[in-house]
Design a protein around this motif. Structure first.
Motif, PDB file in Angstrom:
ATOM      1  N   GLU A   1       1.978 -16.423  -1.265  1.00  0.00           N
ATOM      2  CA  GLU A   1       1.354 -16.885  -0.027  1.00  0.00           C
ATOM      3  C   GLU A   1       2.059 -18.094   0.567  1.00  0.00           C
ATOM      4  N   THR A   2       2.865 -18.776  -0.207  1.00  0.00           N
ATOM      5  CA  THR A   2       3.656 -19.879   0.335  1.00  0.00           C
ATOM      6  C   THR A   2       5.061 -19.457   0.733  1.00  0.00           C
ATOM      7  N   GLY A   3       5.449 -18.221   0.421  1.00  0.00           N
ATOM      8  CA  GLY A   3       6.744 -17.707   0.826  1.00  0.00           C
ATOM      9  C   GLY A   3       7.886 -18.005  -0.115  1.00  0.00           C
ATOM     10  N   ARG A   4       7.598 -18.574  -1.311  1.00  0.00           N
ATOM     11  CA  ARG A   4       8.683 -18.868  -2.242  1.00  0.00           C
ATOM     12  C   ARG A   4       9.232 -17.605  -2.898  1.00  0.00           C
ATOM     13  N   THR A   5       8.333 -16.650  -3.211  1.00  0.00           N
ATOM     14  CA  THR A   5       8.769 -15.388  -3.793  1.00  0.00           C
ATOM     15  C   THR A   5       8.043 -14.248  -3.091  1.00  0.00           C
TER      16      THR A   5
ATOM     17  N   GLY B   1       3.757 -11.805   6.866  1.00  0.00           N
ATOM     18  CA  GLY B   1       4.221 -13.123   6.478  1.00  0.00           C
ATOM     19  C   GLY B   1       3.262 -13.819   5.525  1.00  0.00           C
ATOM     20  N   PRO B   2       3.683 -14.954   4.942  1.00  0.00           N
ATOM     21  CA  PRO B   2       2.841 -15.659   3.962  1.00  0.00           C
ATOM     22  C   PRO B   2       1.477 -16.071   4.522  1.00  0.00           C
ATOM     23  N   HIS B   3       1.479 -16.600   5.751  1.00  0.00           N
ATOM     24  CA  HIS B   3       0.202 -17.029   6.326  1.00  0.00           C
ATOM     25  C   HIS B   3      -0.719 -15.841   6.557  1.00  0.00           C
TER      26      HIS B   3
ATOM     27  N   THR C   1      -0.193 -13.664 -12.564  1.00  0.00           N
ATOM     28  CA  THR C   1      -0.887 -14.933 -12.700  1.00  0.00           C
ATOM     29  C   THR C   1      -1.276 -15.473 -11.327  1.00  0.00           C
ATOM     30  N   ARG C   2      -2.171 -16.453 -11.358  1.00  0.00           N
ATOM     31  CA  ARG C   2      -2.595 -17.055 -10.099  1.00  0.00           C
ATOM     32  C   ARG C   2      -1.457 -17.807  -9.424  1.00  0.00           C
TER      33      ARG C   2
END
Length: 378
Positions: A44-48, A11-13, A36-37
């Motif tokens: 890491e935020t789960g958007r993609t 998962g992202p976390h 890219t950063r």
């Protein structure tokens, strides 16, 4: 021909935790994977989510064996641009997120050669010291103090190298130490710090430096870490030993103060660019890493000898005290008391007539020898 299943990712976390466990910044991961950063931030935020060869390289990077903090700094020496920050790459705008870039060919990471402590220290110093001197100059406005702070921080790092070498962020460790030394209020008592140094040549640079130095030290440090070095808000809060809301409030207050004096710097991108320009025009140079190590070792020897001499002096004073101190109890003398009823002693007065005759007789009949003591029989 069928396509194999995609490599599973946590998962992202968990992705963020794995990255920090390897002492990697988002810029480090982006440079290694080829994106890219902002793309790494969106993962890491789960958007993609990563796809294709990018996903494979990302999973391999997070699962490969971790190295010590000093080796990670050496490995990514070329990956992080030395603009102002030595711990994270500068940002453009944290509110804007770029679209995911197409995946590039990823080359396998080369094995990191084992380094001696001196080689690892020299590599960390060469990577961090130049940018750190420029940062400290923006923090204090004094060139000599900036160089001295960085040298003191690295000397302490070399003294505690077993601790710093395994730290998750050795560059951050040195940066925090240099900032603490540079902002110490004890510098005001030094004679050479009572006179201001020559300001920058440009009028715009002087105005920006004056605004920075008018800010409280903790606000100035927060602004430099966030808008200069490029740390995110939680990392800035952790390095300044504050909560995230407190760090955010300090950052907003500092930005408002800068924008009130210099309205053209109200945009974060412009403020970051001007900070980088102000730091780069001074041509500040740091000492050689070998010189810093030798100075630190010499200072450590002097302090060790001073501590030994003080200990010997303390032991000698204690021994002398034990030798000369009384070994039994002596009762104190009783205070004097006035005795009543005793007549005072009278002073001798003039002789009477009979005493005068006796005195003359004794003087005329002086007898020498022991016979004088024998009474006469009459």
């Amino acid at each position: 021909m069928t396509r194999g299943p995609a490599t599973p990712l946590p998962g992202p976390h968990e992705l963020r935790r794995l990255r920090k466990a390897k002492s990697l910044t988002q810029a480090d991961v982006a440079a290694r994977v080829g994106v890219t950063r902002e793309t790494v931030r969106s993962w890491e935020t789960g958007r993609t989510t990563p796809r294709g060869s990018t996903r494979e390289a990302y999973a391999q990077l997070l699962t490969e064996p971790a190295h010590t903090g000093a080796e990670v700094a050496v490995r990514h020496e070329q990956a992080v641009p030395a603009l102002v920050g030595a711990g994270a790459t500068p940002h453009t705008d944290r509110a804007d997120h770029a679209e995911e870039q197409p995946p590039k060919d990823v080359e396998p990471a080369l094995p990191v050669p084992s380094l001696t402590p001196a080689q690892a220290f020299d590599a960390l110093y060469a990577f961090c010291a130049p940018a750190l001197v420029r940062q400290t100059y923006l923090l204090t406005g004094r060139r000599e103090l900036a160089r001295e702070s960085v040298e003191k921080a690295f000397q302490l790092a070399w003294h505690r190298w077993p601790e710093v070498a395994v730290d998750r962020d050795p560059a951050g460790w040195v940066r925090a130490t240099a900032y603490e030394y540079a902002l110490s209020p004890w510098h005001r008592m030094r004679l050479r710090h009572r006179h201001p140094e020559a300001p920058p040549a440009g009028a715009d640079d002087r105005a920006l430096l004056d605004v920075l130095l008018e800010l409280p030290p903790v606000y100035r440090r927060t602004l430099l870490l966030y808008d200069g070095v490029g740390l995110d808000l939680p990392e800035t809060a952790a390095e300044t030993e504050a909560s995230t809301p407190a760090a955010a409030g300090r950052l907003l207050h500092a930005r408002e103060a800068v924008a009130a004096r210099l309205p053209e710097l109200a945009v974060p991108q412009e403020l970051h660019r001007r900070l980088a320009e102000l730091a780069s025009i001074e041509r500040l140079r740091a000492a050689k890493p070998r010189t810093v190590r030798w100075d630190g070792e010499r200072r450590a020897r002097h302090w060790t000898r001073a501590a030994i001499a003080f200990t010997v002096l303390l032991i000698g004073a204690t021994t002398l005290t034990l030798r000369t101190a009384p070994d039994h109890y002596e009762a104190p003398l009783a205070p004097g008391e006035m005795v009543r009823g005793v007549p005072p002693r009278a002073a001798p007065g003039p002789l009477s007539q009979a005493e005068v005759k006796l005195h003359a007789k004794l003087k005329s009949e002086t007898v020498n020898g022991p016979e004088r003591l024998v009474p006469e029989n009459r």
